[in-house]
Write a protein that holds these residues in place. Structure first.
Motif, PDB file in Angstrom:
ATOM      1  N   VAL A   1      41.462 -74.673 -48.431  1.00 42.61           N
ATOM      2  CA  VAL A   1      40.935 -75.293 -49.656  1.00 42.61           C
ATOM      3  C   VAL A   1      39.454 -74.942 -49.828  1.00 42.61           C
ATOM      4  CG1 VAL A   1      40.614 -77.450 -50.904  1.00 42.61           C
ATOM      5  CG2 VAL A   1      42.590 -77.171 -49.447  1.00 42.61           C
ATOM      6  N   LEU A   2      38.718 -74.973 -48.711  1.00 44.17           N
ATOM      7  CA  LEU A   2      37.286 -74.647 -48.771  1.00 44.17           C
ATOM      8  C   LEU A   2      37.084 -73.208 -49.251  1.00 44.17           C
ATOM      9  CD1 LEU A   2      34.425 -75.652 -48.145  1.00 44.17           C
ATOM     10  CD2 LEU A   2      34.667 -74.699 -45.859  1.00 44.17           C
TER      11      LEU A   2
ATOM     12  N   ALA B   1      45.569 -79.858 -40.223  1.00 46.29           N
ATOM     13  CA  ALA B   1      44.646 -80.414 -41.217  1.00 46.29           C
ATOM     14  C   ALA B   1      43.412 -79.527 -41.320  1.00 46.29           C
ATOM     15  CB  ALA B   1      44.245 -81.839 -40.834  1.00 46.29           C
TER      16      ALA B   1
ATOM     17  N   LEU C   1      43.407 -88.807 -42.861  1.00 46.82           N
ATOM     18  CA  LEU C   1      43.785 -88.528 -41.468  1.00 46.82           C
ATOM     19  C   LEU C   1      42.539 -88.413 -40.600  1.00 46.82           C
ATOM     20  CD1 LEU C   1      46.711 -85.961 -41.794  1.00 46.82           C
ATOM     21  CD2 LEU C   1      46.808 -88.231 -40.789  1.00 46.82           C
TER      22      LEU C   1
ATOM     23  N   LEU D   1      34.667 -81.568 -51.761  1.00 48.18           N
ATOM     24  CA  LEU D   1      35.720 -81.184 -52.696  1.00 48.18           C
ATOM     25  C   LEU D   1      36.925 -80.620 -51.946  1.00 48.18           C
ATOM     26  CD1 LEU D   1      35.962 -81.038 -55.798  1.00 48.18           C
ATOM     27  CD2 LEU D   1      35.351 -78.646 -55.636  1.00 48.18           C
ATOM     28  N   SER D   2      36.671 -80.077 -50.756  1.00 49.42           N
ATOM     29  CA  SER D   2      37.742 -79.437 -49.990  1.00 49.42           C
ATOM     30  C   SER D   2      38.426 -80.402 -49.029  1.00 49.42           C
ATOM     31  CB  SER D   2      37.182 -78.263 -49.197  1.00 49.42           C
ATOM     32  OG  SER D   2      36.359 -77.481 -50.015  1.00 49.42           O
ATOM     33  N   VAL D   3      38.077 -81.685 -49.104  1.00 51.95           N
ATOM     34  CA  VAL D   3      38.753 -82.657 -48.252  1.00 51.95           C
ATOM     35  C   VAL D   3      39.677 -83.496 -49.124  1.00 51.95           C
ATOM     36  CG1 VAL D   3      38.443 -84.501 -46.578  1.00 51.95           C
ATOM     37  CG2 VAL D   3      36.739 -82.735 -46.773  1.00 51.95           C
ATOM     38  N   PRO D   4      40.902 -83.032 -49.353  1.00 54.27           N
ATOM     39  CA  PRO D   4      41.825 -83.813 -50.166  1.00 54.27           C
ATOM     40  C   PRO D   4      42.164 -85.122 -49.454  1.00 54.27           C
ATOM     41  CG  PRO D   4      42.845 -81.774 -49.375  1.00 54.27           C
ATOM     42  CD  PRO D   4      41.476 -81.792 -48.865  1.00 54.27           C
TER      43      PRO D   4
ATOM     44  N   LEU E   1      49.107 -78.224 -49.948  1.00 51.94           N
ATOM     45  CA  LEU E   1      48.883 -79.645 -49.738  1.00 51.94           C
ATOM     46  C   LEU E   1      50.118 -80.460 -50.127  1.00 51.94           C
ATOM     47  CD1 LEU E   1      46.350 -80.991 -48.733  1.00 51.94           C
ATOM     48  CD2 LEU E   1      45.800 -81.557 -51.079  1.00 51.94           C
TER      49      LEU E   1
ATOM     50  N   LEU F   1      44.714 -86.535 -48.306  1.00 53.80           N
ATOM     51  CA  LEU F   1      45.564 -86.479 -47.113  1.00 53.80           C
ATOM     52  C   LEU F   1      44.742 -86.127 -45.880  1.00 53.80           C
ATOM     53  CD1 LEU F   1      48.438 -86.405 -45.806  1.00 53.80           C
ATOM     54  CD2 LEU F   1      48.445 -83.976 -46.278  1.00 53.80           C
ATOM     55  N   ILE F   2      43.935 -85.079 -46.004  1.00 54.31           N
ATOM     56  CA  ILE F   2      43.128 -84.631 -44.871  1.00 54.31           C
ATOM     57  C   ILE F   2      42.039 -85.657 -44.568  1.00 54.31           C
ATOM     58  CG2 ILE F   2      41.743 -82.707 -43.990  1.00 54.31           C
ATOM     59  CD1 ILE F   2      44.590 -81.957 -44.681  1.00 54.31           C
TER      60      ILE F   2
ATOM     61  N   LEU G   1      45.741 -82.631 -35.024  1.00 51.51           N
ATOM     62  CA  LEU G   1      45.155 -82.496 -36.368  1.00 51.51           C
ATOM     63  C   LEU G   1      44.916 -81.033 -36.760  1.00 51.51           C
ATOM     64  CD1 LEU G   1      42.496 -85.351 -36.609  1.00 51.51           C
ATOM     65  CD2 LEU G   1      44.525 -85.073 -37.997  1.00 51.51           C
TER      66      LEU G   1
ATOM     67  N   ASN H   1      37.669 -73.011 -52.916  1.00 52.23           N
ATOM     68  CA  ASN H   1      36.587 -73.605 -53.697  1.00 52.23           C
ATOM     69  C   ASN H   1      35.356 -72.714 -53.706  1.00 52.23           C
ATOM     70  OD1 ASN H   1      37.967 -75.847 -54.536  1.00 52.23           O
ATOM     71  ND2 ASN H   1      37.382 -77.070 -52.766  1.00 52.23           N
TER      72      ASN H   1
ATOM     73  N   PHE I   1      42.172 -77.563 -44.619  1.00 54.31           N
ATOM     74  CA  PHE I   1      40.785 -77.723 -45.071  1.00 54.31           C
ATOM     75  C   PHE I   1      40.132 -76.346 -45.245  1.00 54.31           C
ATOM     76  CE2 PHE I   1      36.327 -77.845 -43.587  1.00 54.31           C
ATOM     77  CZ  PHE I   1      35.778 -78.525 -44.660  1.00 54.31           C
TER      78      PHE I   1
ATOM     79  N   VAL J   1      49.013 -91.033 -51.211  1.00 59.70           N
ATOM     80  CA  VAL J   1      48.848 -90.447 -49.884  1.00 59.70           C
ATOM     81  C   VAL J   1      48.050 -91.382 -48.983  1.00 59.70           C
ATOM     82  CG1 VAL J   1      47.884 -88.511 -48.639  1.00 59.70           C
ATOM     83  CG2 VAL J   1      48.943 -88.139 -50.844  1.00 59.70           C
TER      84      VAL J   1
END
Lengths: 322, 309
Positions: free
Chosen positions: B295-296, B288, A148, A139-142, B246, A144-145, B285, B299, B292, A261
């Motif tokens: 976002v983690l 990124a 990539l 869920l935390s890997v949108p 994001l 875009l990420i 990266l 969540n 992550f 994206v």
């Protein structure tokens, strides 16, 4: 139910017209036009001639009305950037986006629902914790990420081709070869798009099952001698499906955002990429065309999701009855 | 949940403000001889401060560096000079320190997201509360608009709004413009919940009591109804924040956000969009990974909330 779907259809048409008109007018109001963004070396006189030729010197209302007249006949005009009819461009690119989006939706459903049923029907245990942990990470890997990271993996290992929909060699090969080539290009964009969706589905399905398992008819079916798995799949799951179906309508929007994206990162020749190029070049007819087809897909998606929901859940139908 | 989320947001805010204190180098400072220098691993020597081995360019054509184990350098915070820079997270294509740019980038990316979150929560709360309190046609109009914005694919709306203005703008203008665009797409998420809570609460006894004591609608809203929504507001803010981070990354990644010299997580990721570069220099990266992580964290905070309710 017929009236309900008809009303939604009216909303869909309105959405297409409003979205495309708004993006056409906004692009027209933006400073600069195709002649200033694409043909930089033109002297003012030649630029004025080109503008007159393309019809860009007419007043805004006149341009808009003639475009709207075309739209009524389903003709979205000519792309100034590609010098091709917008319709034929949209046809190709929309198909590519649809392939990507539908594949991602199928993958997300195939991963999300079974795992959701599994983790929701267990109150404790290692398997449940593992599924939950993985789902929070996914869920935390949108997109875009995710795209990539997957492109990085593919470029580093050379397992899969990076970028595009097919390779140059696959262009004039046989059908089977072309399909195989496409299949090798698909996993990266599809996975990047599907992972967070799968996690969303898993979480919702899990919650829905947890609620459904507590219903008395599930206990009753257990009392009649059904096994645990049987009771879950035959009795709890169909009930829980209603709230899961409701999510699909909401997911279409994020599917579209995500596919933009992913298309940019993996150079997938889809609608998002096309709209982005059109916006940058101030190609207003192409922008409006992209917005219209995007809105059409959005409306169609939510409409199908609503129809499925109405089929599955009688409460939705009766609510809307006069 | 509320307290944990608030702590997290405050931590992020502190992090984004602390860049000038924490960053070893200036974000724009490029070391010409260290283009794409790899990350250096800190070593512990005895009980002293950790040190790194300096790297030397071994092959200019391949941009290959070799570390020199016979010499040591102190970490930038414990002294050290700009002749022999230390790159804990590597260097980018201009020889700029990725760690410094990550920290300064947080100021842009997280700062923008925080500002947009505050704006969206404020406007969403006011619009939702107004709709819930007034009812009637105000309610209809506000909620129809909110529903309409909610079903649109956010990134397309942002793209179209962004491209109405000239594509090349100074960084400060981009900052304000993108913040406003994010507020415009973010407020409905807040407004819907606030409206539902206000509509349910407005006839409760404590509100009637306030009204009978002569409180006007403004006072009832600010002193009684908005506090009733505080839980919802915190949840929505925690969910909007990573979305906005994001969003900035996406905009800058495709070239419609900040111009390159500005350090933001999106402009840093733009280099990682080139798959040749990313395969050879994985440390591009880094932003990124930062996104992550944020976002983690969000969540995880949100899911403990769900489990308890």
């Amino acid at each position: 139910m017929g009236r309900y779907l008809l009303r939604r259809l009216g909303f869909a048409v309105l959405l297409v017209v409003v979205a495309s008109s708004a993006s056409l007018l906004l692009t027209q109001l933006a400073p600069g036009d195709i002649t200033s963004e694409q043909a930089l070396a033109l002297d003012p006189a030649a630029r004025a001639r080109l503008r007159a030729e393309l019809g860009l010197d007419r007043p805004l209302a006149a341009q808009y009305l003639s475009w709207l007249g075309g739209v009524a006949r389903l003709d979205f005009g000519r792309s100034l950037l590609y010098s091709r009819p917008v319709n034929s461009l949209l046809g190709e690119r929309a198909l590519n986006t649809a392939v990507l989006a539908v594949a991602a939706l199928i993958v997300a459903t195939a991963i999300g629902l079974p795992f959701g049923v599994y983790s929701g029907s267990r109150s404790r245990g290692l398997g449940r914790s593992v599924v939950r942990g993985l789902s929070i990470v996914a869920l935390s890997v949108p997109p875009l990420i995710g795209s990539l990271a997957l492109v990085f993996l593919a470029a580093r290992t050379g397992w899969l081709p990076v970028g595009g929909m097919t390779s140059a060699a696959g262009m004039d090969a046989s059908w089977a070869r072309w399909l195989g080539d496409l299949a090798r290009h698909m996993p990266i964009p599809v996975l990047a798009l599907a992972l967070p969706l799968a996690a969303t589905l898993e979480r919702l399905q899990s919650q829905a099952i947890e609620k459904a398992v507590r219903e008395p008819f599930v206990a009753a079916s257990r009392a009649r001698g059904l096994g645990h798995a049987q009771a879950i799949i035959r009795h709890a799951w169909p009930v829980s499906l209603r709230s899961v179906l409701g999510l699909y309508g909401v997911m279409i929007g994020s599917l579209f955002s995500g596919s933009f994206v992913v298309e940019v990162v993996t150079s997938w020749p889809g609608l998002g990429r096309l709209m982005y190029d059109a916006l940058k070049a101030r190609d207003l007819y192409l922008v409006a065309g992209c917005a219209a087809s995007g809105a059409f897909f959005l409306a169609a998606g939510t409409w199908i999701a609503d129809a499925l929901l109405a089929l599955a859940d009688p409460r939705v139908r009766s609510q809307e009855a006069p | 949940m509320t307290r944990r989320a608030a702590t997290f947001v405050l931590l992020l805010a502190a992090l984004s403000l602390a860049a000038p204190l924490l960053a070893p180098y200036d974000a724009g400072l490029g070391f010409r001889d260290f283009l794409h220098a790899p990350p250096m691993r800190p070593h512990l020597q005895g009980f002293g401060a950790p040190v790194v081995h300096p790297i030397v360019l071994a092959d200019r054509l391949e941009q290959r560096f070799e570390s020199d184990p016979t010499r040591t350098l102190p970490l930038p915070w414990f002294g050290g000079s700009t002749d022999q820079p230390v790159f804990l997270l590597g260097a980018d294509n201009f020889g700029r320190d990725v760690l410094s740019r990550l920290l300064y980038g947080a100021r842009t990316s997280v700062g923008l997201a925080l500002l947009a979150t505050v704006g969206a929560v404020l406007i969403g709360a006011l619009a939702g509360a107004w709709a819930g309190l007034r009812g009637g046609w105000v309610d209809d109009v506000v909620m129809r608009v909110a529903d309409f914005v909610l079903i649109l694919p956010v990134i397309y709306v942002v793209l179209v709004l962004r491209s109405v203005l000239p594509l090349v703008l100074p960084a400060s203008t981009v900052f304000l413009l993108v913040t406003w665009i994010f507020v415009a797409v973010g407020w409905p998420f807040v407004a819907k919940g606030v409206r539902a809570i206000v509509a349910a609460e407005r006839d409760r006894e404590y509100v009637q009591a306030a009204r009978s004591l002569g409180a006007g609608p403004g006072r009832i809203l600010i002193h009684h109804l908005i506090p009733a929504c505080s839980g919802h507001l915190v949840v929505q803010a925690t969910l909007l924040l990573p979305g906005f981070i994001l969003g900035e990354a996406t905009l800058s990644f495709v070239g419609l956000g900040f111009p390159d010299p500005v350090a933001s997580w999106g402009t840093m990721l733009a280099e990682a969009g080139n798959y040749n570069a990313v395969a050879r220099f994985p440390w591009t990266l880094t932003p990124a990974v930062a996104i992550f992580a944020i976002v983690l964290a969000t969540n995880l905070i949100a899911s403990t909330h769900q489990d308890r309710s």
